[in-house]
Motif scaffolding. Structure first.
Motif, PDB file in Angstrom:
ATOM      1  N   VAL A  99      27.707  35.758   4.384  1.00  0.00           N
ATOM      2  CA  VAL A  99      29.164  35.848   4.367  1.00  0.00           C
ATOM      3  C   VAL A  99      29.589  37.148   3.671  1.00  0.00           C
ATOM      4  CG1 VAL A  99      29.586  33.376   4.444  1.00  0.00           C
ATOM      5  CG2 VAL A  99      29.309  34.513   2.232  1.00  0.00           C
ATOM      6  N   ALA A 100      30.753  37.634   4.042  1.00  0.00           N
ATOM      7  CA  ALA A 100      31.296  38.856   3.446  1.00  0.00           C
ATOM      8  C   ALA A 100      32.763  38.605   3.124  1.00  0.00           C
ATOM      9  CB  ALA A 100      31.141  40.013   4.420  1.00  0.00           C
ATOM     10  N   PRO A 101      33.313  39.390   2.204  1.00  0.00           N
ATOM     11  CA  PRO A 101      34.705  39.163   1.830  1.00  0.00           C
ATOM     12  C   PRO A 101      35.636  39.216   3.043  1.00  0.00           C
ATOM     13  CG  PRO A 101      33.679  40.756   0.363  1.00  0.00           C
ATOM     14  CD  PRO A 101      32.708  40.487   1.453  1.00  0.00           C
ATOM     15  N   ASN A 102      36.489  38.231   3.108  1.00  0.00           N
ATOM     16  CA  ASN A 102      37.507  38.159   4.156  1.00  0.00           C
ATOM     17  C   ASN A 102      36.927  38.001   5.568  1.00  0.00           C
ATOM     18  OD1 ASN A 102      40.695  38.894   3.619  1.00  0.00           O
ATOM     19  ND2 ASN A 102      40.118  38.901   5.766  1.00  0.00           N
ATOM     20  N   MET A 103      35.709  37.470   5.624  1.00  0.00           N
ATOM     21  CA  MET A 103      35.090  37.224   6.928  1.00  0.00           C
ATOM     22  C   MET A 103      35.717  35.997   7.583  1.00  0.00           C
ATOM     23  SD  MET A 103      31.109  36.179   7.675  1.00  0.00           S
ATOM     24  CE  MET A 103      30.314  37.767   7.830  1.00  0.00           C
ATOM     25  N   GLY A 104      35.808  36.028   8.885  1.00  0.00           N
ATOM     26  CA  GLY A 104      36.240  34.851   9.629  1.00  0.00           C
ATOM     27  C   GLY A 104      35.085  34.331  10.478  1.00  0.00           C
ATOM     28  N   ILE A 105      34.954  33.015  10.543  1.00  0.00           N
ATOM     29  CA  ILE A 105      33.909  32.392  11.369  1.00  0.00           C
ATOM     30  C   ILE A 105      34.584  31.335  12.228  1.00  0.00           C
ATOM     31  CG2 ILE A 105      31.756  31.062  11.381  1.00  0.00           C
ATOM     32  CD1 ILE A 105      31.199  32.134   8.539  1.00  0.00           C
ATOM     33  N   ARG A 106      34.255  31.344  13.505  1.00  0.00           N
ATOM     34  CA  ARG A 106      34.751  30.281  14.382  1.00  0.00           C
ATOM     35  C   ARG A 106      33.567  29.510  14.946  1.00  0.00           C
ATOM     36  NH1 ARG A 106      39.054  33.959  17.755  1.00  0.00           N
ATOM     37  NH2 ARG A 106      40.876  33.656  16.420  1.00  0.00           N
ATOM     38  N   THR A 107      33.461  28.259  14.529  1.00  0.00           N
ATOM     39  CA  THR A 107      32.364  27.430  15.048  1.00  0.00           C
ATOM     40  C   THR A 107      32.864  26.576  16.212  1.00  0.00           C
ATOM     41  OG1 THR A 107      32.756  25.443  13.717  1.00  0.00           O
ATOM     42  CG2 THR A 107      31.504  27.220  12.683  1.00  0.00           C
ATOM     43  N   ASP A 108      34.140  26.697  16.502  1.00  0.00           N
ATOM     44  CA  ASP A 108      34.735  25.773  17.458  1.00  0.00           C
ATOM     45  C   ASP A 108      35.538  26.515  18.533  1.00  0.00           C
ATOM     46  OD1 ASP A 108      35.141  23.265  18.397  1.00  0.00           O
ATOM     47  OD2 ASP A 108      36.935  22.873  17.200  1.00  0.00           O
ATOM     48  N   SER A 109      35.176  27.786  18.762  1.00  0.00           N
ATOM     49  CA  SER A 109      35.971  28.561  19.719  1.00  0.00           C
ATOM     50  C   SER A 109      35.341  28.514  21.107  1.00  0.00           C
ATOM     51  CB  SER A 109      36.062  30.008  19.248  1.00  0.00           C
ATOM     52  OG  SER A 109      34.786  30.616  19.321  1.00  0.00           O
ATOM     53  N   ASP A 110      36.072  28.985  22.087  1.00  0.00           N
ATOM     54  CA  ASP A 110      35.552  29.013  23.458  1.00  0.00           C
ATOM     55  C   ASP A 110      34.260  29.819  23.536  1.00  0.00           C
ATOM     56  OD1 ASP A 110      37.653  27.494  24.223  1.00  0.00           O
ATOM     57  OD2 ASP A 110      38.809  29.135  25.128  1.00  0.00           O
ATOM     58  N   LEU A 111      34.259  30.959  22.840  1.00  0.00           N
ATOM     59  CA  LEU A 111      33.063  31.812  22.886  1.00  0.00           C
ATOM     60  C   LEU A 111      31.860  31.080  22.285  1.00  0.00           C
ATOM     61  CD1 LEU A 111      31.647  34.538  23.396  1.00  0.00           C
ATOM     62  CD2 LEU A 111      32.385  35.249  21.115  1.00  0.00           C
ATOM     63  N   THR A 112      32.091  30.467  21.128  1.00  0.00           N
ATOM     64  CA  THR A 112      30.993  29.751  20.474  1.00  0.00           C
ATOM     65  C   THR A 112      30.469  28.631  21.377  1.00  0.00           C
ATOM     66  OG1 THR A 112      32.033  30.222  18.356  1.00  0.00           O
ATOM     67  CG2 THR A 112      30.313  28.555  18.356  1.00  0.00           C
ATOM     68  N   HIS A 113      31.380  27.894  21.974  1.00  0.00           N
ATOM     69  CA  HIS A 113      30.943  26.803  22.854  1.00  0.00           C
ATOM     70  C   HIS A 113      30.208  27.329  24.079  1.00  0.00           C
ATOM     71  CE1 HIS A 113      32.512  23.522  20.565  1.00  0.00           C
ATOM     72  NE2 HIS A 113      33.721  24.069  20.519  1.00  0.00           N
ATOM     73  N   ALA A 114      30.711  28.443  24.611  1.00  0.00           N
ATOM     74  CA  ALA A 114      30.047  29.022  25.787  1.00  0.00           C
ATOM     75  C   ALA A 114      28.626  29.463  25.426  1.00  0.00           C
ATOM     76  CB  ALA A 114      30.850  30.201  26.314  1.00  0.00           C
ATOM     77  N   CYS A 115      28.473  30.023  24.242  1.00  0.00           N
ATOM     78  CA  CYS A 115      27.131  30.459  23.801  1.00  0.00           C
ATOM     79  C   CYS A 115      26.181  29.270  23.690  1.00  0.00           C
ATOM     80  CB  CYS A 115      27.211  31.159  22.446  1.00  0.00           C
ATOM     81  SG  CYS A 115      27.980  32.778  22.512  1.00  0.00           S
ATOM     82  N   ARG A 116      26.666  28.210  23.056  1.00  0.00           N
ATOM     83  CA  ARG A 116      25.808  27.030  22.875  1.00  0.00           C
ATOM     84  C   ARG A 116      25.427  26.423  24.223  1.00  0.00           C
ATOM     85  NH1 ARG A 116      29.313  24.287  17.960  1.00  0.00           N
ATOM     86  NH2 ARG A 116      28.854  25.926  16.441  1.00  0.00           N
ATOM     87  N   GLN A 117      26.409  26.359  25.100  1.00  0.00           N
ATOM     88  CA  GLN A 117      26.149  25.792  26.417  1.00  0.00           C
ATOM     89  C   GLN A 117      25.127  26.650  27.169  1.00  0.00           C
ATOM     90  OE1 GLN A 117      29.791  25.217  28.521  1.00  0.00           O
ATOM     91  NE2 GLN A 117      28.916  23.733  29.932  1.00  0.00           N
ATOM     92  N   GLY A 118      25.298  27.948  27.036  1.00  0.00           N
ATOM     93  CA  GLY A 118      24.383  28.865  27.710  1.00  0.00           C
ATOM     94  C   GLY A 118      22.968  28.737  27.180  1.00  0.00           C
ATOM     95  N   VAL A 119      22.827  28.705  25.877  1.00  0.00           N
ATOM     96  CA  VAL A 119      21.484  28.591  25.284  1.00  0.00           C
ATOM     97  C   VAL A 119      20.849  27.254  25.666  1.00  0.00           C
ATOM     98  CG1 VAL A 119      20.196  28.435  23.117  1.00  0.00           C
ATOM     99  CG2 VAL A 119      21.948  30.187  23.391  1.00  0.00           C
ATOM    100  N   MET A 120      21.653  26.199  25.643  1.00  0.00           N
ATOM    101  CA  MET A 120      21.112  24.883  26.015  1.00  0.00           C
ATOM    102  C   MET A 120      20.583  24.901  27.442  1.00  0.00           C
ATOM    103  SD  MET A 120      20.947  22.838  23.621  1.00  0.00           S
ATOM    104  CE  MET A 120      20.162  21.662  24.695  1.00  0.00           C
TER     105      MET A 120
END
Lengths: 573, 466, 163
Positions: A99-120
């Motif tokens: 983590v870094a100061p003022n970092m943003g993380i999205r674990t629930d975004s379209d991109l994140t879901h698309a990545c997980r679906q793709g890897v699966m």
């Protein structure tokens, strides 16, 4: 460990799925997410091992404050002091990035879901659809993440890559290369933790196979940990495979009793039968591992040799009697003895509570002859300790023994001279494990013996009682580092098996009257009243991970090395 | 200086600007150090060791030379990434793993002018503070490796390598390290792992940026053969003068390698951005074969996105909207990027209208499936899947929907892998589908849309029918 | 497997090129062994591992990764034909076919795991290689360490190696 005295760690503000949190600088993104309940799915990442970032399942969307171009004004902070976040179009792995100061993380975004679906999808195309016959089913990360993140269908119309199946890679483990997703956890474990680098990847690309070097075997005493950390069914345990579907297993937290380390374990059982032991993480004891020796040392629990009923020697040998009659028979015989005519041989495998009751019994029987049977083996440089009794420290503390095993010589001498006329032997097989002979035992007037299994010592005993084994009892033990830890009952012993503390309580009652003990909690309470070290504690206060009780200078080699790697930032720990 | 004479039939095209390739195909030239010294060889190294190392880096920065290996990252900036407070040894590695399909420039430098490379490397090592350097050369250049080793021995003998170079206190050893046939070793962290004796699995970045944590986890600069050669010329000309070559932000010269359906394939050293793709194909390469039209051009090695022959590109140039035909594209980093592709390694592959697009894509996919290292999921699984789909397209056993699947697979790789191989293997498929969907679909059979083509499913279906 | 003293000396010298880590010498050691023995046998893997003080699996991992290392004996002359795009466009598939015919090599048994086909008399063996980096002069091939470009006639090429 306490954080006192450590330099203050710089905290950074991180936004996770819209909420701001604070984490110590250096925290891996995946751990930060986990801490706030945003589990990021992953295969290759394991906090105890290095992070290769190869599975790509933990890809998340990440952002940082926008960098002003030359001449541009820097971005403004909002009322809470946070800068805006400029999201990066390329996803990043959460496992290896910090983590870094003022970092943003999205674990629930379209991109994140698309990545997980793709890897699966990509992980599954060459994976055999053999879940019905796969032993991992039910605790398979591929199955779990498929449900959560998968496509629910397949677009794959090609022939799958064929790889070796049912490969014998060691005495306790089998490999199915078609199921392997090449996360490299097992390789890293053997390289980094077990120092036995016999596993590796050969070939390349989609044809990559996990393999053991020809002529070598994955045979080290920690090999079965690779089965635990394999997220799929590629590595399975010869001992456990096909014995029981995991979803039928009841899981109870306990500790391993095969040596003084006291590795934390989960006992998997079904209908009073133990099917497997698996390590349970405790960073003060065993990290996330245990040795194969301890792990597989439970089959005697299901043995046909188990004692199931109280036995009293009659005219025609041992006869089954009711518990009350057996206890009374023992009390009658022991009650006839004078002070110091009885010796009490307890065991380093007894819980503190059982030892405490044994101490009471010794005092009721007015004997100074009390000891346990030491047992030792070769220590390794990992977890396995030379002291193969799980509760030597408990025996020393509760029974007041300075050097366990020291009194055994005096007891045998007393027996030979006829001064000692009776023995109470709790959970020890004196003939096989302490060098006693049937002849010398045969000379005694009376022997009371509790044990889980039929054994030669029982043959010589007048009263033989089925005593519960480790998975069948509650209680506490003190490991070699002085940590007080808890056993929990996973199974009921066969037949009329009882825990030793209950047996001894009843015997004391028959010898000298009531003692106000009904529950094991009562035993602990009385013990805490009499032995200062236990003061203020209760069984429930010990918790699942135990509490430090005694100061010792015992070091755990595996943990020392792990802590070094954590300090260097190589692993999370 | 008398005009240089080149071997008959190998004369440079008049539009070339020979600098790096000055001595390639030159009459009377050989790779010996005496020949090299006869033309001012190692003079720049002598000059360099008398300079402040930082001053050299500054010249390279001023020159603006961008890496010639594929990514086009400014070399001077890369050097500047070595942590200022570094106390560890610094290493320099010359990436001579030339393996991007369509690229064939380093071979000629190594074979014909090895001392140019060694001098460039020595200067670069002095600038970044490296005392140990390796030339990672692909295994398929055995002769090149031998030539380099001989050249290194010669340079050693003359005091241009070893201890106290040119009377200074600068020590340097250069060793030749041969690869063993793996495209992934062109990726700098894969190369470093390979040089460490491990499987060449690229490292995750962060944290393993080579300039900070490279070879043996020490600061390491990895530069392409051509890039390192430029260093010598930058020092010779001065950074500012060098930057006048080429076009702004696309300075210097670069070697274009042209192959495929042209009359005279070959290599051409040109000022970056000073010639157009049309000039390269039509003037330098003698145009297409009679009666043929350009169907497609891959402008920067096989991983660069394909361009259509009849395409026009609307791009911004100097703040203005311009429309370019394929032939009008100047061969520089920025314009090719603006046109949706890249200058990459300089390998231009021309594909005329006689070629089957699905066959071309399948050939490329076979390359990447073969070369995927297999470390991370998307590339390992996806590269072979793409190849298998295009196998079926070529065999007439694919359905139109397979083209959509193919596209989806590529997009599941792109941007999600450990290294740039993910893009290298997915961009061809993505761009071929984007530009040539009709051609690809024409190779498919709509009747197969519902058909079971997976042999395993076929077996299962047959079993169920019983 | 007997490693001659001369070869071991050469290998030892190569190892000195890697003063920081002996492990770095895996590729040069394997190259030297393959050059001498024609391929990397299991014994060669073990030998290299001992030489470099590595676990043998770490050497095997490397050997099997690189197509440049062979795990079975090739012919006396091993031919590598470039398969990649520019050479394919210049006719490398046809070249492969004519080379096989001329050298009497049957490639029908070639698979991913067995990429090399050896002729019956053992004189020639052949495999496809990926881009040999001479795309402007395709089709190209290598015969042992010799490089050949614009190969038009298989028999002409092979005649140089018929002794």
């Amino acid at each position: 460990m306490s954080d006192e005295g450590k330099p203050a760690v710089e905290m950074v503000d991180v936004q996770i799925d819209g909420e701001w949190h604070q984490f110590p600088k250096g925290t891996r993104m995946i751990e930060a997410c986990r801490q706030v309940g945003k589990e990021v799915p992953h295969y290759c990442y394991h906090p105890k091992l290095t992070s290769p970032g190869n599975c790509r399942m933990c890809l998340v969307e990440m952002g940082m404050p926008p960098r002003p171009r030359p001449g541009e004004d820097p971005p403004e902070k909002d009322e809470n002091g946070h800068l805006p976040i400029s999201w990066i179009p390329r996803p990043v792995i959460a496992c290896a990035n910090t983590v870094a100061p003022n970092m943003g993380i999205r674990t629930d975004s379209d991109l994140t879901h698309a990545c997980r679906q793709g890897v699966m999808e990509l992980l599954l195309i060459n994976h055999p659809l053999d879940c019905p016959i796969c032993d991992q089913a039910g605790e398979c990360r591929l199955q779990e993440f498929s449900v959560e993140h998968g496509n629910g269908g397949s677009r794959f119309r090609e022939q799958k890559v064929k790889k070796p199946k049912n490969v014998d890679i060691g005495p306790r483990i089998r490999l199915d290369d078609e199921r392997c997703i090449m996360c490299s956890r097992c390789i890293r474990f053997t390289d980094e933790v077990a120092d036995d680098p016999v596993l590796g990847f050969t070939d390349r690309g989609s044809h990559t196979v996990l393999t053991v070097h020809p002529g070598q075997q994955l045979a080290n005493n920690y090999s079965l940990n690779t089965v635990d950390i394999c997220p799929v069914g590629a590595l399975t345990s010869n001992d456990f495979r096909f014995q029981m579907r995991v979803w039928f297993l009841k899981e109870d937290k306990s500790i391993c009793t095969s040596c003084g380390r006291g590795c934390n374990i989960t006992i998997g059982s079904r209908e009073d039968e133990v099917y497997r032991l698996t390590p349970r993480e405790n960073n003060e004891v065993n990290s996330a591992w245990m040795c194969d020796h301890g792990r597989l040392n439970f089959h005697y629990l299901n043995s046909e040799m188990r004692l199931t009923d109280p036995l009293v020697r009659g005219a025609e040998g041992h006869e089954t009697v009711a518990w009350g009659d057996a206890i009374q028979a023992a009390a009658d015989a022991l009650g006839r003895c004078e002070a110091n005519e009885i010796a009490l041989i307890a065991s380093g495998r007894l819980t503190n509570e059982e030892l405490f009751m044994a101490r009471r019994l010794a005092s009721v029987m007015k004997t100074e002859f009390v000891d346990i049977v030491p047992r030792s083996g070769e220590a390794d440089d990992y977890l396995l300790a030379a002291d193969r009794n799980p509760n030597t420290n408990g025996a020393k503390l509760v029974l007041g023994l300075d050097e366990p095993g020291q009194a055994l010589k005096d007891i045998r001498e007393g027996m030979a001279q006829g001064r000692i006329k009776a023995l109470v032997v709790l959970q020890e097989n004196l003939i096989d494990d302490a060098g006693f002979t049937a002849e010398e035992l045969g000379k005694l007037d009376f022997i009371l013996h509790t044990y889980p299994l039929a054994n030669p010592t029982a043959e010589t005993a007048d009263v033989v009682l089925p005593g519960a084994a480790f998975s069948e009892k509650r209680g506490s033990m003190i490991n070699l580092t002085g940590r007080l830890q808890r056993l929990n009952r996973a199974t009921d012993g066969p037949g009329q098996t009882r825990e030793v503390w209950e047996i001894v309580r009843d015997l004391i009652q028959a010898l000298g009257g009531g003692n106000g003990i009904y529950l094991i909690e009562d035993v602990f309470k009385q013990m805490a009243g009499e032995i200062a070290e236990f003061e203020g504690l209760t069984l429930s206060k010990i918790g699942d991970l135990g509490v430090p009780l005694l100061e010792t200078d015992e070091k755990i080699p595996l943990l020392e090395r792990e802590r070094e790697r954590v300090a260097k930032g190589i692993i999370v720990g | 200086m008398a005009a240089i004479k080149y071997l008959a039939g190998k004369e440079p095209h008049p539009n070339e600007h020979r600098m790096i390739f000055r001595n390639v195909d030159r009459e009377g030239w050989d790779p010996s150090i005496d020949t090299y010294l006869g033309e001012g060889g190692y003079e720049q190294l002598k000059k360099a060791v008398a300079m402040e190392p930082q001053a050299i880096t500054d010249e390279v920065k001023k020159a603006g030379v961008r890496g010639r290996g594929g990514a086009g990252f400014p070399a001077g900036v890369k050097w500047g990434f070595i942590p200022p407070n570094n106390t560890k040894p610094v290493y320099l590695i010359c990436n001579a793993d030339e393996s991007e399909p369509g690229t064939f420039k380093d071979r000629y430098i190594i074979h014909q002018d090895p001392h140019q490379l060694i001098e460039g490397m020595a200067i670069a090592c002095f600038a970044v503070g490296a005392k140990l350097a390796y030339i990672y050369i692909r295994e398929e250049f055995p002769e090149g490796a031998a030539i380099l080793e001989k050249a290194i021995a010669e340079a050693h003998e003359k005091g241009f390598l070893g201890k106290g170079i040119c009377g200074s206190d600068f020590d340097l050893e250069i060793y030749v390290h041969r690869g063993a046939g793996a495209y992934i070793c062109g990726e700098e962290t894969g190369l470093i792992e390979s040089l460490e004796g491990k499987r060449p699995y690229p490292r995750i970045k962060p944290p393993y940026f080579p300039a900070a944590m490279g070879l043996y986890l020490c600061p390491t600069i990895v530069n392409n053969v051509e890039t390192l050669c430029h260093v010598k010329h930058i020092l010779d000309m001065g950074g500012e003068e060098y930057a006048k070559l080429g076009t702004p932000n696309n300075t210097g010269t670069r070697i274009l390698c042209v192959s495929g359906d042209v009359q005279k394939p070959g290599y051409f050293e040109v000022q970056v951005g000073k010639v157009t793709l049309g000039e390269v194909i039509n003037d330098m390469c003698g145009g297409l074969k009679p009666g043929r039209k350009i169907q497609a051009v891959i402008p920067g090695g096989s991983s660069a996105k394909v361009l259509r022959g009849d395409e026009t590109f609307k791009i911004k140039k100097g703040g203005e909207d311009v429309e370019l035909k394929l032939e009008d594209i100047p061969m520089d980093f920025d314009t090719l990027a603006a046109c949706g592709s890249m200058a990459g390694s300089g390998g231009v592959i021309v594909i005329d209208d006689s070629r089957s697009i699905s066959w071309v894509l399948n050939n490329i996919n076979a390359f990447y499936a073969h070369e995927s290292c297999g470390q991370c999921t998307p590339c390992r699984e996806g590269s072979l899947w793409m190849k298998k789909i295009t196998d079926r397209v070529v065999a007439g056993k694919a359905a139109p929907s397979d083209i959509d699947t193919l596209d989806a697979v590529a997009r599941n790789i792109d941007g999600r892998t450990i290294c740039a191989f993910g893009e290298a293997c997915s961009w061809p498929t993505e761009s071929f589908i984007q530009k040539f969907r009709d051609e690809l679909v024409a190779s498919t059979n709509p009747d197969l849309d519902e058909a079971i083509v997976n042999p395993e499913t076929e077996l299962a279906a047959a079993h169920l029918a019983r | 497997m007997e490693v001659p003293a001369e070869l071991e000396k050469e290998i030892d010298e190569r190892i000195t090129h890697y003063p920081v880590s002996k492990r770095s010498a895996v590729l040069p050691v394997l190259h030297a062994l393959q050059h001498h023995f024609g391929y990397i046998s299991e014994e060669a893997v073990e030998w290299a591992a001992r030489k470099l003080e590595l676990e043998p699996i770490k050497v095997l991992e490397v050997v099997t990764f690189y197509p440049g290392f062979r795990q079975s004996a090739p012919g006396k002359y091993h031919i590598r034909v470039c398969r990649t795009l520019s050479c394919a466009m210049a006719g490398s598939a046809e070249l492969m076919e004519s080379l096989c015919k001329a050298a009497k090599i049957d490639r029908s048994g070639v698979t991913h795991h067995h990429p090399i086909a050896v002729g019956e008399d053992g004189r020639f063996s052949i495999e496809f290689a990926e881009c040999l980096a001479s795309c402007g002069t395709g089709p190209v091939c290598m015969v042992n360490d010799d490089f050949h470009e614009k190969v038009e006639d298989a028999e002409t090429l092979l005649s140089k190696y018929r002794d």
